[in-house]
Design a protein around this motif. Structure first.
Motif, short mmCIF file in Angstrom:
data_model
loop_
_atom_site.label_atom_id
_atom_site.label_comp_id
_atom_site.label_asym_id
_atom_site.label_seq_id
_atom_site.Cartn_x
_atom_site.Cartn_y
_atom_site.Cartn_z
N GLN A 52 0.84 -1.21 0.00
CA GLN A 52 0.00 0.00 0.00
C GLN A 52 0.87 1.25 0.00
O GLN A 52 0.60 2.21 -0.74
CB GLN A 52 -0.92 -0.01 1.23
CG GLN A 52 -2.02 -1.06 1.16
CD GLN A 52 -2.80 -1.19 2.46
OE1 GLN A 52 -2.39 -0.69 3.52
NE2 GLN A 52 -3.93 -1.89 2.42
N ASN A 53 1.92 1.23 0.83
CA ASN A 53 2.82 2.39 0.88
C ASN A 53 3.63 2.52 -0.41
O ASN A 53 3.97 3.63 -0.82
CB ASN A 53 3.76 2.26 2.08
CG ASN A 53 3.06 2.54 3.39
OD1 ASN A 53 2.05 3.25 3.41
ND2 ASN A 53 3.56 1.99 4.48
N TYR A 54 3.96 1.40 -1.01
CA TYR A 54 4.71 1.42 -2.28
C TYR A 54 3.85 2.08 -3.37
O TYR A 54 4.34 2.84 -4.20
CB TYR A 54 5.08 -0.01 -2.67
CG TYR A 54 6.16 -0.15 -3.72
CD1 TYR A 54 6.95 0.93 -4.13
CD2 TYR A 54 6.42 -1.40 -4.30
CE1 TYR A 54 7.95 0.76 -5.07
CE2 TYR A 54 7.42 -1.57 -5.25
CZ TYR A 54 8.18 -0.48 -5.64
OH TYR A 54 9.16 -0.64 -6.59
N ALA A 55 2.55 1.80 -3.35
CA ALA A 55 1.63 2.42 -4.32
C ALA A 55 1.59 3.94 -4.14
O ALA A 55 1.56 4.70 -5.12
CB ALA A 55 0.23 1.83 -4.17
N LYS A 56 1.62 4.38 -2.88
CA LYS A 56 1.65 5.83 -2.61
C LYS A 56 2.95 6.44 -3.08
O LYS A 56 2.98 7.54 -3.65
CB LYS A 56 1.47 6.09 -1.11
CG LYS A 56 0.11 5.69 -0.57
CD LYS A 56 0.06 5.85 0.96
CE LYS A 56 -1.26 5.36 1.52
NZ LYS A 56 -1.28 5.40 3.01
N LEU A 57 4.06 5.72 -2.85
CA LEU A 57 5.37 6.21 -3.27
C LEU A 57 5.48 6.25 -4.79
O LEU A 57 6.08 7.16 -5.36
CB LEU A 57 6.47 5.30 -2.69
CG LEU A 57 7.91 5.80 -2.75
CD1 LEU A 57 8.07 7.09 -1.95
CD2 LEU A 57 8.87 4.74 -2.23
#
Length: 391
Positions: free
Chosen positions: A359-364
């Motif tokens: 999920q955080n990778y998608a934001k990044l």
């Protein structure tokens, strides 16, 4: 352009030619004239763009052109890690015969004191050990003409700031300050400017630190392909093993943010007959050097490390980077990724993450404007999930 246009010493140019380096990079062309003019500068450029030679070439040229009858230390280069300091020393020695020595913590200080008796003109090391040697009056700072802060943002991070500032306070009033990093924050610039003004007891135009920024070459987006592989935390090491067997990387650097996982990852890979080595803050300096040398030479294809090696470590031919976790700070992600695709090459950066990390990778991905390709391992192959669905 060629290096002679920048008044670089012909002997240095000859050595560069032997290394097949014939043209200055953009950061070198922009920074070298200002450094040669004794300006205080901070230059920012992406990883793999030649920042080390950008300051070494004009500064070594100056040392070679002027007498040093007292054989004093004239150039001090500060590095946040042993690996980077050792690498810088290697680059000095690759192009010149100027005497230099490595002064880093964790190594016997008595041996380093003996090396200083040999009268080096260049010292390279960590801020804590350099400051300690000055306090002991074994390293004289009076004749230092230039201080280089390599990876300045890291040197002014919370854990290193006190030693770095303490070092700055003990330098001559007219010292030239040169800093560089792939990322330069306003905080870093402010701290360095205050330190430079403090040496002269006031702010002057002569003290002003010029910021040199280079247009983004988009190495992160254009030369690095980003992959994502989902794995539950307990399955990550098995996923890494399967990844290595499927991809057969020519040279793979594996990052983990957890010191306690280094030995676990290494032992499990070795148990499965995957030859690898590891680095962490607990690794003995001698063992760290041996591991890097084996990885650099290609004797081993996999090196597992914490973020201590993600700053400034330049090992040719790293084809793949695997991040076993997603770091909290995006600059760590950038520096990790930047260990591949150096010197004009391309590379792969892969994050093996759980649901939260994906999920955080998608934001990044959105924030850094990347294109991340999901991958999965199936029957010993690395596949695009869509291909598997179509089958």
């Amino acid at each position: 352009m060629n290096f002679s246009e920048f008044n670089i010493d012909p002997k240095l140019i000859e050595k560069l030619n032997e290394l097949s380096i014939t043209e200055p990079t953009a950061v070198q062309a922009k920074s070298m004239p200002l450094i040669a003019e004794n300006k205080n500068i901070m230059f920012q450029s992406e990883t793999g763009t030649g920042k080390t030679f950008a300051y070494l070439l004009p500064l070594l040229t100056r040392l070679m052109a002027t007498e040093n009858p007292g054989r004093n230390v004239r150039l001090m280069i500060v590095s946040p890690t042993y690996e980077l300091a050792s690498q810088i020393k290697g680059q000095v020695q690759a192009i010149s015969d100027i005497k230099c020595c490595l002064l880093i913590g964790g190594a016997p200080i008595a041996r380093q004191i003996d090396m200083l008796k040999e009268k080096p003109e260049v010292v390279i090391g960590g801020p804590a050990r350099l400051l300690e040697l000055i306090h002991l009056k074994k390293l004289k700072a009076d004749a230092i003409e230039t201080l280089v802060l390599d990876e300045a943002d890291r040197l002014l991070s919370k854990e290193l700031r006190d030693d770095t500032e303490g070092l700055l306070e003990r330098l001559p009033v007219k010292v030239q300050l040169v800093g560089n990093s792939a990322t330069v924050s306003d905080y870093t610039r402010t701290i360095l400017q205050k330190a430079r003004d403090g040496l002269s007891k006031g702010s002057t135009e002569e003290n002003r630190i010029q910021l040199i920024t280079l247009p983004m070459e988009d190495v992160l987006r254009k030369r690095i392909t980003h992959w994502a592989i989902f794995a539950e935390r307990r399955d990550k090491i098995d996923t890494l093993r399967s990844f290595i067997n499927a991809v057969k990387p020519e040279k793979l650097l594996v990052f983990t943010g957890r010191n306690d996982q280094i030995e676990n990852i290494t032992s499990k890979l070795q148990y499965k007959n995957i030859e690898c080595a590891s680095l962490s803050s607990k690794t003995d300096k001698k063992d760290r050097k041996a591991a890097i040398d084996r990885f650099r030479s290609g004797k081993i294809k996999v090196l597992i490390t914490t973020d201590l090696a993600s700053r400034g470590l330049d090992i040719p031919g790293i084809t793949h980077v695997v991040q076993m976790d997603l770091p909290d700070r995006e600059d760590f992600f950038i520096h990790r990724s930047g260990r591949t695709a150096r010197a004009g090459n391309t590379g792969i950066n892969c994050v093996i993450g759980d649901v939260f990390e994906m999920q955080n990778y998608a934001k990044l991905e959105k924030k850094l404007k990347l294109k991340v390709y999901p991958k999965m391992l199936y029957k010993g192959e690395l596949l695009d999930p869509n291909d598997l669905i179509e089958e």
